[in-house]
Design a protein around this motif. Structure first.
Motif, PDB file in Angstrom:
ATOM      1  N   ALA A  57       0.851  -1.194   0.000  1.00 32.03           N
ATOM      2  CA  ALA A  57       0.000   0.000   0.000  1.00 32.03           C
ATOM      3  C   ALA A  57       0.883   1.239   0.000  1.00 32.03           C
ATOM      4  O   ALA A  57       0.668   2.193  -0.757  1.00 32.03           O
ATOM      5  CB  ALA A  57      -0.917  -0.012   1.216  1.00 32.03           C
ATOM      6  N   ARG A  70      -1.733   1.800  -3.021  1.00 27.35           N
ATOM      7  CA  ARG A  70      -2.974   2.492  -2.657  1.00 27.35           C
ATOM      8  C   ARG A  70      -3.388   3.479  -3.756  1.00 27.35           C
ATOM      9  O   ARG A  70      -4.587   3.728  -3.955  1.00 27.35           O
ATOM     10  CB  ARG A  70      -2.861   3.191  -1.310  1.00 27.35           C
ATOM     11  CG  ARG A  70      -1.899   4.302  -1.200  1.00 27.35           C
ATOM     12  CD  ARG A  70      -2.154   5.162   0.073  1.00 27.35           C
ATOM     13  NE  ARG A  70      -2.473   4.400   1.238  1.00 27.35           N
ATOM     14  CZ  ARG A  70      -1.611   4.076   2.202  1.00 27.35           C
ATOM     15  NH1 ARG A  70      -0.344   4.441   2.082  1.00 27.35           N
ATOM     16  NH2 ARG A  70      -1.989   3.397   3.242  1.00 27.35           N
ATOM     17  N   SER A 111       1.708  -6.794  -6.994  1.00 25.24           N
ATOM     18  CA  SER A 111       1.511  -5.918  -8.152  1.00 25.24           C
ATOM     19  C   SER A 111       2.662  -5.977  -9.141  1.00 25.24           C
ATOM     20  O   SER A 111       2.536  -5.489 -10.264  1.00 25.24           O
ATOM     21  CB  SER A 111       1.314  -4.469  -7.685  1.00 25.24           C
ATOM     22  OG  SER A 111       0.151  -4.358  -6.910  1.00 25.24           O
ATOM     23  N   ASP A 170     -10.679  -4.810 -10.469  1.00 30.57           N
ATOM     24  CA  ASP A 170      -9.497  -5.137  -9.692  1.00 30.57           C
ATOM     25  C   ASP A 170      -8.281  -4.524 -10.365  1.00 30.57           C
ATOM     26  O   ASP A 170      -8.394  -3.840 -11.400  1.00 30.57           O
ATOM     27  CB  ASP A 170      -9.328  -6.648  -9.531  1.00 30.57           C
ATOM     28  CG  ASP A 170      -9.290  -7.390 -10.866  1.00 30.57           C
ATOM     29  OD1 ASP A 170      -8.912  -6.785 -11.888  1.00 30.57           O
ATOM     30  OD2 ASP A 170      -9.636  -8.589 -10.885  1.00 30.57           O
ATOM     31  N   LEU A 171      -7.102  -4.739  -9.783  1.00 30.28           N
ATOM     32  CA  LEU A 171      -5.899  -4.136 -10.345  1.00 30.28           C
ATOM     33  C   LEU A 171      -5.519  -4.754 -11.687  1.00 30.28           C
ATOM     34  O   LEU A 171      -4.889  -4.097 -12.517  1.00 30.28           O
ATOM     35  CB  LEU A 171      -4.738  -4.259  -9.357  1.00 30.28           C
ATOM     36  CG  LEU A 171      -4.897  -3.492  -8.042  1.00 30.28           C
ATOM     37  CD1 LEU A 171      -3.607  -3.567  -7.222  1.00 30.28           C
ATOM     38  CD2 LEU A 171      -5.278  -2.043  -8.294  1.00 30.28           C
ATOM     39  N   ARG A 217      -5.181   1.322  -6.316  1.00 26.80           N
ATOM     40  CA  ARG A 217      -6.517   0.909  -5.847  1.00 26.80           C
ATOM     41  C   ARG A 217      -7.491   2.087  -5.908  1.00 26.80           C
ATOM     42  O   ARG A 217      -8.657   1.921  -6.285  1.00 26.80           O
ATOM     43  CB  ARG A 217      -6.434   0.352  -4.431  1.00 26.80           C
ATOM     44  CG  ARG A 217      -5.595  -0.915  -4.337  1.00 26.80           C
ATOM     45  CD  ARG A 217      -5.869  -1.707  -3.069  1.00 26.80           C
ATOM     46  NE  ARG A 217      -5.007  -2.880  -2.990  1.00 26.80           N
ATOM     47  CZ  ARG A 217      -5.202  -4.002  -3.653  1.00 26.80           C
ATOM     48  NH1 ARG A 217      -6.250  -4.103  -4.464  1.00 26.80           N
ATOM     49  NH2 ARG A 217      -4.379  -5.021  -3.532  1.00 26.80           N
ATOM     50  N   GLU A 247     -10.929   2.224  -8.228  1.00 27.61           N
ATOM     51  CA  GLU A 247     -12.264   2.553  -7.712  1.00 27.61           C
ATOM     52  C   GLU A 247     -12.864   3.727  -8.473  1.00 27.61           C
ATOM     53  O   GLU A 247     -14.059   3.733  -8.806  1.00 27.61           O
ATOM     54  CB  GLU A 247     -12.172   2.863  -6.221  1.00 27.61           C
ATOM     55  CG  GLU A 247     -11.829   1.648  -5.360  1.00 27.61           C
ATOM     56  CD  GLU A 247     -11.568   2.014  -3.913  1.00 27.61           C
ATOM     57  OE1 GLU A 247     -11.780   3.198  -3.547  1.00 27.61           O
ATOM     58  OE2 GLU A 247     -11.151   1.133  -3.139  1.00 27.61           O
TER      59      GLU A 247
END
Length: 507
Positions: free
Chosen positions: A247, A287, A387, A300-301, A290, A294
């Protein structure tokens, strides 16, 4: 030499690997969740032992001759005169000590005073800040504190049967806020400044030293913190950097000397092999991805990455400064993220997705340049985190980071590092290894990504990002000297787009 074990007691679980001491080949593995809420900030340390026992069930440790211990960093186990905890352990994710950390900074005379003293500035996670919080919030418990340990120290002590001698290692000690990697010594005055009185601190062992031997004859090595153990398990050495995509983010590198950084952006840790491990942290990494997912409605990523791959390098001029939670590097604790370069043609979902990936990687490249600017050479970058498997990260990372990027095969690297340390201590005890040279184990399986022809494009993306950052936050970074191409330099993070003909490269 036989077989050795490494255990990693993280914030949520215990992993154990049993390895061939000569090659590092994993022969057995064990795993168990901690019987506690992973987000809890007050933990009965006995829960770590219960998890360890469950992970080692079924004869997992049969025939093992030495054990190394790695554990979550920045925890604090405060003991009374009899060696019993005065309260539940405080762990690294506890944010209650934020005000205490700021008080300590002021009490010593500012950030530079702390950097000169121990190579780091108090943050809420550090044990020194937790001691200050304890003294202020629970003074009766604080008065009973006679000794302090970190989680790995406590586990080693328990495995040895709670002897009079308590130990730690350089790596874990360097994360306390009261031990200096540069001098190799404690600052007892800082403990007293935080706690209000003197208390016993564990003896700091060298990388190849043993903490002791159990009554059954099992050697226990010095152990270390998770970060240092993972680097040791990966085989990170001079010329390597590790970029961690959580994150938040971090960049660390093995170096021959501790780096005292007046800006406070570098934290001077010690590694598990006898060298130094300077680290630069960012407050924002995944983060930012993410949040962008959104915003765009990506499920999702992976979907965000697919969307980003429909754009082109430079994201049609969009630049995202991903300072969503404030930022540590550069030191902008109260800022917010910034999206710049909006034009009609750039206002498309794929360009914003691409800008999020490029912004995250450019921010980490800024952190890496802080180390490069202090003489740390980076020829190879280990990219860690889930990631790292995303196509958008793999496509952009080598060019933006300016170095060969390697993505290790998933493995329990902290536990492997602890096992390698156990093999080292065992080899030294038997006269088979030198205290100056750890065992050479099989390297991890790596996927290698080269900058190749994309190097110039990555350079241009960096300059577009740097120009935007300097426009909004002039002076946030001290000047970084230009580095030759062999070091992956870009002429410093403050150079503007015109310096490299950005328009011609990115179209």
């Amino acid at each position: 030499m036989g077989i050795v074990a490494g255990l990693d007691s993280s914030s949520a679980f215990t992993r154990i690997v049993v390895c061939d001491a000569d090659t590092g080949t994993v022969v057995r593995q064990g795993y168990a969740q901690h019987p506690v809420d992973p987000k809890a900030t007050d933990i009965d340390p006995q829960m770590w032992l219960l998890s360890l026992g469950e992970a080692a069930a079924g004869g997992l440790l049969e025939g093992v001759q030495a054990i190394g211990v790695s554990a979550q960093q920045h925890g604090l186990v405060a003991l009374d005169q009899q060696g019993a905890p005065v309260r539940p352990a405080l762990v690294g994710n506890d944010r209650r000590a934020q005000i205490a950390a700021a008080d300590l900074v002021d009490a010593l005379g500012g950030q530079q005073a702390w950097v000169e003293a121990v190579g780091s500035v108090p943050q809420a996670a550090l044990p020194v800040s937790k001691l200050r919080w304890l003294a202020r919030a629970e003074p009766e418990a604080a008065q009973r504190v006679a000794a302090v340990l970190q989680p790995h120290d406590w586990l080693v002590w328990q495995l040895l049967g709670r002897p009079a001698r308590r130990t730690t290692d350089r790596g874990a000690a360097s994360g306390t806020g009261y031990w200096s990697a540069a001098t190799g010594g404690y600052r007892h005055d800082l403990v007293e400044l935080a706690l209000g009185h003197h208390c016993e601190l564990p003896e700091v062992l060298g990388p190849a030293e043993a903490a002791g031997t159990t009554p059954e004859g099992l050697l226990i090595s010095a152990g270390t913190g998770e970060t240092m153990a993972a680097a040791f398990g990966l085989g990170v050495g001079p010329g390597d950097a590790v970029v961690s995509l959580g994150a938040s983010g971090s960049v660390m590198a093995v170096h021959h000397e501790a780096l005292a950084d007046p800006s406070g952006m570098i934290t001077s840790y010690a590694d598990a092999g006898g060298m130094q491990l300077p680290v630069v942290h960012t407050s924002n990494a995944v983060r930012a991805l993410r949040g962008t997912a959104e915003m765009l409605g990506a499920e999702d990523l992976g979907a965000l990455s697919d969307l980003a791959m429909k754009s082109t390098p430079g994201a049609s001029g969009l630049v995202l400064l991903p300072y969503l939670e404030g930022e540590r590097t550069p030191r902008l604790p109260h800022t917010a993220g910034t999206l710049s370069g909006l034009r009609r043609e750039s206002m498309r979902p794929e360009h914003l997705a691409r800008a999020a990936f490029e912004g995250m990687l450019c921010s980490l490249a800024d952190a890496m340049d802080v180390l490069r600017g202090r003489g740390v050479q980076v020829r190879r970058v280990f990219l860690l985190g889930a990631s790292a498997d995303l196509p958008a990260v793999r496509a952009a990372a080598p060019g933006i980071l300016g170095a060969q990027v390697v993505v290790p095969q998933p493995a329990d690297y902290a536990a492997l590092g602890a096992a390698r340390q156990a093999a080292w201590a065992l080899g030294v005890e038997r006269g088979a290894l030198s205290p100056a040279s750890p065992p050479v184990w099989q390297p991890p399986a790596l996927e290698v990504l080269e900058p190749g022809e994309e190097a110039a494009v990555g350079t241009a993306v960096r300059q577009q990002y740097g120009a935007t950052r300097d426009q909004f936050y002039p002076g946030a970074f001290p000047p970084v000297p230009a580095l030759p191409p062999a070091h992956g330099g870009y002429g410093g993070p403050g150079a503007g787009p015109a310096d490299l003909g950005l328009g011609g490269i990115l179209g």
